[in-house]
Design an enzyme around this catalytic site. Structure first.
Site: not given
Length: 395
Positions: A20, A22, A123, A150, A191, A212, A320
């Protein structure tokens, strides 16, 4: 051979698969996808955790790029498509370093070529807008995992950080999982609420992942994985990819973050906002209230516990990066993975164990999901179920 030499040798053969990152969201927020303004072929350490030189220095061989959008986006499907387009542009701009990857075989081909296999993960189930057709559309565009929620619930699944509503997965949520299995899309349980984790494991005929997430027994945060769920991964074949986010791995940071988030809201910012203005508020708060600092050893503690509970065949890494304001000391950006591998070597992890952690487990899990999908596609047609047909409105 020194520890550092051993790490370099290991990562040259079995590089890191990270679950993961971003970067696409950071590019959206910072420069509205102006890839000249944030050219990741050059050092972007003043702005980002991620660029190609640091990916190379970190021994990264495959990256799941998150195509995350906020749950309150006016049109989350359109925004997700923009994120997918960003990843495609990145790959097209840097073909010598990044290779598009859809399958486990593609990942292995990238490793042989010395390029970084670039996969995508969406996500949050809000990105499919309660539509299995949209789910299939995202798969067709290259998305290879969907995180079921999420930070907020979706209509068919409970999030770890929202008030329970569905009690886990609804009937439509279970159908989403089954359709993901049929496609070969990995079910990502980062999540989601623990009840959702358990329901998804019950519903899934393919390995699941946590792209993650860390250990809840080591750090009691709802984003982490309880031991009873980790214990189920061997039977399922899935894997948990440990994350580095301090507020998920260090208990003191969990407590500090609750106060820091309230401060952000008091100043009119979303607690996940990483724009320059929001970060000024973050930094001012931190000057008054120094944040607890996680380290490489903090993350290694999670991996030691998760290996004891789930076994080495079911662990991976999901840093992350560019999705968090803070990182542990020694894991400051994507160049830091060798520091974690060195720490684990010093703790007695074998090279065979580390090869599974960095590369082999992630490739095996995707390959297994593809194998399940081939069998299901021979016997099952695409689902045309709707949330209205499976989850009648209350009352």
């Amino acid at each position: 051979m020194t520890s550092r030499e051993a790490v370099r040798e290991l990562l040259s053969e079995f590089p890191v698969v990270d679950g993961h990152n971003d970067l696409p969201w950071a590019l959206r927020e910072q420069v509205r996808y102006d890839l000249d303004a944030r050219d990741v072929a050059a050092d972007q350490s003043a702005h980002l955790h991620t660029d190609i030189p640091r990916l190379r220095a970190g021994g990264v061989g495959a990256q799941y790029w998150s195509v995350y959008v906020r749950t309150d986006a006016p049109d989350p499907v359109a925004a997700t498509l923009e994120q997918i387009d960003c990843v495609r542009q990145l790959i097209a701009r840097h073909p010598e370093d990044l290779r598009p990857a859809l399958t486990a075989a593609d990942m292995e081909a990238a490793r042989r070529e010395g390029r970084i296999a670039s996969l995508m993960g969406a996500e949050g189930g809000h990105s499919i807008a309660n539509s299995l057709g949209t789910l299939r559309g995202l798969y067709g565009l290259g998305v290879r995992y969907l995180t079921l929620t999420h930070n907020d619930n979706v209509d068919w699944a409970d999030s770890a950080t929202d008030e329970p509503r569905a009690g886990g997965l609804t009937a439509f949520g279970r159908e989403v999982v089954r359709e993901m299995n049929r496609l070969g899309m990995l079910v990502d349980l980062s999540h989601v609420a623990a009840t959702t984790m358990r329901d998804a494991l019950d519903a899934s005929s393919a390995p699941v992942i946590f792209s993650h997430s860390s250990s809840r027994a080591v750090c009691d945060h709802p984003r982490n994985v309880p031991d009873d769920v980790l214990e189920r991964l061997p039977a399922n074949g899935g894997m948990a990819m440990v994350t580095f986010v301090p507020k998920f791995v260090l208990q003191a940071a969990v407590d500090w973050t609750a106060v820091a988030d309230e401060n952000m809201r008091a100043h009119g910012f979303h607690h996940l906002d990483t724009t320059a203005e929001a970060m000024k508020v973050h930094r001012a708060f931190e000057e008054r209230h120094p944040r607890p600092v996680a380290t490489v050893a903090t993350v290694a503690d999670h991996l030691d516990h998760m290996r004891e509970v789930a076994g080495i065949d079911h662990l991976g890494i999901g840093g992350d990066y560019d999705g968090t304001a803070f990182t542990p000391d020694g894991l400051d950006d994507v160049s830091g993975y060798p520091n974690l591998i060195a720490e684990l070597l010093d703790r007695g992890w074998s090279k065979a164990d580390l090869a599974k952690l960095t590369w082999k487990n992630a490739v095996r899990v995707l390959d297994a999901a593809e194998d399940v999908a081939r069998g299901l596609q021979a016997t099952r047609s695409p689902s045309n179920a709707t949330i209205e047909s499976l989850d009648p409105l209350d009352g």
